[in-house]
Design an enzyme around this catalytic site. Structure first.
Site, short mmCIF file in Angstrom:
data_model
loop_
_atom_site.label_atom_id
_atom_site.label_comp_id
_atom_site.label_asym_id
_atom_site.label_seq_id
_atom_site.Cartn_x
_atom_site.Cartn_y
_atom_site.Cartn_z
N GLY A 462 0.76 -1.24 0.00
CA GLY A 462 0.00 0.00 0.00
C GLY A 462 0.78 1.29 0.00
N ARG A 621 15.22 11.95 3.68
CA ARG A 621 14.79 12.43 2.36
C ARG A 621 13.41 11.87 2.02
NH1 ARG A 621 17.77 10.53 -3.17
NH2 ARG A 621 17.09 12.19 -4.58
N PRO A 625 6.48 12.93 -2.10
CA PRO A 625 5.68 13.66 -1.11
C PRO A 625 4.20 13.24 -1.06
CG PRO A 625 7.10 15.15 -2.33
CD PRO A 625 7.21 13.82 -3.00
N LYS A 626 3.62 12.95 -2.19
CA LYS A 626 2.21 12.56 -2.21
C LYS A 626 2.00 11.23 -1.49
CE LYS A 626 -1.67 12.72 -5.46
NZ LYS A 626 -2.03 12.92 -6.89
N GLN A 631 0.79 8.10 3.59
CA GLN A 631 1.25 7.23 4.67
C GLN A 631 1.02 7.86 6.03
OE1 GLN A 631 3.33 3.89 4.87
NE2 GLN A 631 1.54 3.93 3.56
N LYS A 695 15.26 7.54 5.85
CA LYS A 695 15.38 6.85 7.14
C LYS A 695 14.21 5.90 7.40
CE LYS A 695 16.03 10.34 10.07
NZ LYS A 695 16.40 10.97 11.35
N GLY A 696 13.14 6.01 6.66
CA GLY A 696 11.97 5.17 6.90
C GLY A 696 10.82 5.99 7.42
N GLY A 698 6.99 4.65 7.07
CA GLY A 698 5.70 3.99 7.24
C GLY A 698 5.32 3.66 8.68
N GLU A 699 6.32 3.43 9.55
CA GLU A 699 6.03 3.08 10.94
C GLU A 699 5.91 4.33 11.82
OE1 GLU A 699 5.49 -0.02 11.20
OE2 GLU A 699 6.87 -1.14 9.92
#
Length: 732
Positions: A462, A621, A625-626, A631, A695-696, A698-699
Site C-alpha cells: 500500500g 529524504r 511527497p504525495k 502514509q 530513514k523510513g 511507514g512506521e
C-alpha cells in the site's frame, strides 16, 4: 561526473498502479485465474486446549464435489527443518499443521476440506465432526505465570528513583489488537512435479519461499512465490502462517491447484496480532523536570509454542536523557496463537506508556509537556554513546507547536469548553529505528527502445512501492517515469528483505539506485569510447542523461539517445544487478515524529471525538511527497483506532475470540477521521541511514499518535485513563 538532473524524486506524483487498482485490474492473491483450481476450507478447533480424540468425515465426504478431507489422521508427515534466515521466533517451533492430535489454541486448524466449489467446501467443513479431550485453556495474562525476564540497565535506577524529588509510578494496560487489512489472507498452491508455486498474500515473497521449502524439505529454488499486490498488511503478512502450508498439502494430496481464503473470523486466530501488554513505568525527576530515573516492567502475551518478542525496550532506553534506566521485559505463555509485528512494532506500544507517563510527569510538575521533552533531549544516544546520524526532534517540536497553535492552550485540565463538549489538546513523540542487516538486490535492464525494466522481489502492501522505486530509477537513469517499469512480488526476482519495518525505501531504493547508477555509467562509458558516437572523447564526468538522451552537460546539442547508442553497437539491452548491504552502524539512526491532537469529549455522555491532528516528521529524504502524505494520514487514522476503538475480547472459558468480525471489532471509519495534516522536515537527507538519504516513514507516522490522543483526553476531562482503548464508560 556531473550530477544527474532530478525530475521524478521529490515530485508529488500519482501512483503508477493507481488505475489498475481503481479499475479492478490489480490481481490479488485469490484473484489469479489458475486453470483447474479447486477450493479448500479449514475446519477450526472449537476448544482452546487439549487433544483430538476422533474426527468423523463421513458426512462431509458424502457431499458431491468433495475431493478430500485432510487431518492429522491422513496428512503427510512434513519435515519442518530449520530455516536460519527465518524471522520467526527462534527455536523452529512454529505450529506443525496436521502433524499430531494436540490442540494448542481455539481456532487451530484441525482439518481441511477440498472440493470443486467453494460453497461445497464450506458446507462440507460444517459437517466434519471433531471430538476432543478438552482442558481449560490459559488465556488471561493477569493470572498466568510469566517467563524469564530480559533485562537492560544503566546506572542505578532504583536508587535514583527512591531519591528523586518528584516520583511517578503508573501502570498502563494495552489490549491485544488485530490488523484487519482489507484483503483477507489467501493462497493458491499448485505443484508442478516436485516444484511448488504459490500465489500468496505476503509481505516477503523470499521469506515465504524459504519457509515453505523448510516445511516440505525441498530446495529453496523448488518453491516460487508470486504476490504482485497486497491489500494491506501492517505486519500481519510478514510470516508464512499455517494456512499456506495447508493449501500446499491439499494441492499435493489432491493433485489439483488449491485456493484457500481465510474468512474474516479466521483472521483472528489463523494469523498473528499485536500482543497485549502490561507496562509499568516509574519516573523520577528533579523539580525542574530533569528526568533522573526510569524503571520499566513489561509483561506481554505470547503463545505456548513460540516466544514472540519485539523491540519494545528501545524507546525507554534512548528517547530521553535519563542517566539511570532499568527495564525488565517478560513474556507470558498463553494458549493462544503466536503474536506478530503490527505497525510501529514495539515502538508504538512503548510510546503509549512512555509518552503518557511523560505527560503525567509534566502535569505533576506544572511544566508544559513540550518544554519537559526539550529539557530531556539527549545530545547523543544514551543507550550506547553513539552520535545520532540526524536527530531533529527539537525542530519537530518547535514546528509542530507553532503550526498547531500550542501556545494558545490553557494548561489547566477541563478548562476549555465548546457547548457541551470539553476540549483538550495533547502531544507525544515517536521514534523508529532504521533496520539493518539485510542484503538487497535489484535487476536493471535498459532496452534498445529506450525503456527500462527494474525488478526486485519486494512487496507493496500500500505505501506505493511501484511508484517510489520508479521515481528513483527514472532519475538515476535519466529517463521519464513513463519509460520506466518497476516489477515486484515474485521470489524469482532479486533478493529483498521483508516489506515492513520501514526498510523497503531505504534498502530496495538503495539497490535500485546502485543498479541504475552502474548501468548509466556503463552506457556513458560505451558512448565516450565509441568513435562513432557524438560523445566520443568527452570526459565521462561531463556527460549527463535527460529524458533518455546522453549529452554534454554544458552542450545539450551534443549527444545521442540510449536507443541510438545500443542499436549502433548491435545490443538489444544492457543489464546489471544492483545491490545494497547496510554496514555496521557508526551512528544511532532513528526516524522521529511529534503528534499534536485536539479532542472533544461530551461532558455528559463521555463520547470522544478527535477534531484535528498534526504530525511533524524527521524521516530523512522524502522520495515521493504525495505517497508520504498518504502514509502519514493513514498512520494517524490507525492511531485513532488504537486510542479509542480497537481491542480484542477473549472468552477465557474456552479461548474463543468474542469480537472476531468487523461488526464488533471497531476500527475508525470516515466519521471518526478529523482534519489531519502532515509536515516533513526539509533537508534531512541521512546518507548514513541509507545511500539515498531516507530513514523510513511507514512506521513512525503511527508511533506516538495514540498517546497524543490519550493525553488530549486527559487535558479535556482531567481524568487519566490508563487502559486503552479509552471508552465512554471510563470517562463517566
Amino acid at each position: 561526473m556531473s550530477p544527474q538532473p532530478q525530475a521524478a524524486v521529490g515530485a508529488p506524483l500519482t501512483r503508477v498502479d493507481g488505475r489498475l487498482k481503481v479499475t479492478g485490474k490489480a490481481t490479488y492473491a485469490a484473484e489469479h485465474d489458475i486453470k483447474g483450481v479447486v477450493h479448500a476450507v479449514i475446519v477450526d478447533s472449537t476448544m482452546g486446549r487439549g487433544r483430538i480424540t476422533g474426527i468423523d468425515t463421513r458426512a462431509a465426504l458424502a457431499q458431491p464435489g468433495v475431493l478430500k478431507v485432510i487431518s492429522h489422521l491422513n496428512a503427510p508427515k512434513l519435515v519442518y527443518r530449520g530455516n536460519p534466515e527465518s524471522i520467526d521466533p527462534p527455536g523452529n517451533k512454529q505450529l506443525r499443521i496436521f502433524q499430531d492430535d494436540k490442540v494448542l489454541f481455539h481456532g487451530q486448524p484441525v482439518a481441511v476440506v477440498v472440493a470443486t466449489a467453494l460453497e461445497t467446501a464450506q458446507h462440507a467443513a460444517s459437517l466434519v465432526k471433531v471430538r476432543y479431550d478438552a482442558a481449560k485453556p490459559s488465556t488471561d495474562m493477569a493470572s498466568a505465570p510469566a517467563g524469564e525476564p530480559v533485562h537492560y540497565a544503566r546506572g542505578d535506577a532504583d536508587k535514583a528513583f527512591a531519591s528523586a524529588a518528584v516520583r511517578l509510578d503508573v501502570t498502563y494496560q494495552l489490549p491485544r489488537a488485530h490488523h484487519n487489512a482489507m484483503e483477507p489472507h489467501a493462497t493458491i498452491a499448485r505443484w508442478d512435479g516436485d516444484e511448488l508455486i504459490l500465489w500468496d498474500k505476503t509481505q516477503w515473497p523470499i521469506g515465504t519461499q524459504k519457509d515453505l521449502a523448510a516445511v516440505f524439505g525441498i530446495p529453496k529454488d523448488s518453491v516460487r512465490v508470486i504476490s504482485p499486490f497486497v491489500g494491506g498488511g501492517f505486519g500481519n503478512a510478514i510470516r508464512a502462517w499455517p494456512h499456506i502450508a495447508t493449501a500446499a498439502i491439499a494441492a499435493r494430496e489432491t493433485g489439483r491447484p488449491v485456493k484457500l481464503v481465510l474468512s474474516r473470523k479466521q483472521l483472528y486466530f489463523g494469523t498473528g496480532f499485536r500482543p497485549a501488554y502490561e507496562y509499568r513505568v516509574r519516573l523520577g525527576s528533579d523539580r525542574r523536570g530533569r528526568v533522573s530515573a526510569m524503571v520499566q516492567h513489561l509483561k506481554a502475551e505470547t503463545s505456548t509454542y513460540e516466544n514472540f518478542t519485539e523491540g519494545v525496550l528501545h524507546a525507554g532506553q534512548m528517547v530521553y536523557n535519563a542517566p539511570h534506566v532499568r527495564q525488565e521485559y517478560r513474556t507470558v505463555p498463553l494458549d493462544v496463537n503466536t503474536p506478530v509485528w503490527m505497525r510501529g512494532p514495539g515502538f508504538a506500544t512503548a510510546a503509549i506508556a512512555v509518552e503518557s507517563a511523560m505527560d503525567e510527569l509534566a502535569h505533576k510538575l506544572g511544566i508544559d509537556p513540550v518544554e519537559l521533552r526539550l529539557r530531556n533531549e539527549p545530545e547523543e544516544d544514551p543507550s550506547n554513546g553513539l552520535p545520532f546520524s540526524t536527530r531533529r526532534l527539537r525542530e519537530c517540536l518547535a514546528t509542530g507547536a507553532r503550526e498547531f497553535g500550542w501556545s494558545r492552550r490553557n494548561p489547566k485540565p477541563r478548562s476549555t469548553r465548546d457547548g457541551d463538549w470539553l476540549i483538550g489538546t495533547g502531544m507525544a513523540t515517536g521514534i523508529m529505528d532504521v533496520p539493518r542487516g539485510f542484503t538487497t538486490q535489484a535487476r536493471v535492464r535498459l532496452d534498445a527502445d529506450g525503456t527500462a525494466l527494474v525488478e526486485a522481489a519486494t512487496s507493496d502492501m500500500g505505501p506505493g512501492t511501484y511508484t517510489s522505486q520508479s521515481q528513483v530509477a527514472a532519475d538515476a537513469l535519466g529517463l521519464t517515469m513513463r519509460t520506466v517499469t518497476f516489477r515486484l512480488g515474485d521470489s524469482a526476482m532479486p533478493l529483498t528483505p521483508p516489506h515492513g519495518g520501514s526498510m523497503t525505501m531505504a534498502m530496495v531504493g538503495s539497490a535500485v539506485q546502485d543498479g541504475c547508477d552502474t548501468l548509466r555509467k556503463q552506457a556513458i562509458k560505451l558512448a565516450v569510447e565509441d568513435e562513432r558516437s557524438p560523445l566520443y572523447g568527452v570526459d565521462a564526468g561531463d556527460v549527463v542523461v535527460r529524458a533518455g538522451r546522453l549529452h554534454v552537460s554544458d552542450n545539450p546539442a551534443r549527444g545521442e539517445t540510449y536507443g541510438q547508442l545500443l542499436t549502433r553497437n548491435d545490443r538489444t539491452h544492457l543489464e546489471v544487478l544492483g545491490s545494497y548491504t547496510a554496514g555496521e552502524a557508526r551512528s544511532s539512526m532513528y526516524s522521529y515524529s511529534v503528534t499534536f491532537a485536539e479532542v472533544a469529549v461530551d461532558a455528559r455522555l463521555g463520547l470522544v471525538r478527535v477534531r484535528r491532528m498534526l504530525g511533524v516528521y524527521d524521516a530523512g529524504r522524502i522520495i515521493s511527497p504525495k505517497l508520504a502524505d498518504s502514509q502519514a494520514l493513514g498512520g494517524q487514522v490507525g492511531g485513532i483506532g488504537a486510542a479509542l476503538l480497537e481491542h480484542t475480547v477473549t472468552d477465557h472459558r474456552d479461548g474463543r475470540i468474542v469480537n472476531a468480525d468487523l461488526a464488533n471489532y471497531m476500527v475508525p471509519v470516515n466519521a471518526d477521521v478529523p482534519d489531519l495534516r502532515a509536515i516533513f522536515l526539509d533537508g534531512g537527507n541521512d546518507i548514513e541511514a541509507a545511500p539515498i538519504g531516507v530513514k523510513g516513514l511507514g512506521e513512525v507516522v503511527h508511533i506516538g499518535v495514540a498517546p497524543a490522543i490519550a493525553n488530549a483526553v486527559f487535558h479535556a476531562t482531567g481524568r487519566r485513563v490508563r487502559q486503552l482503548p479509552i471508552t465512554a464508560e471510563a470517562l463517566l
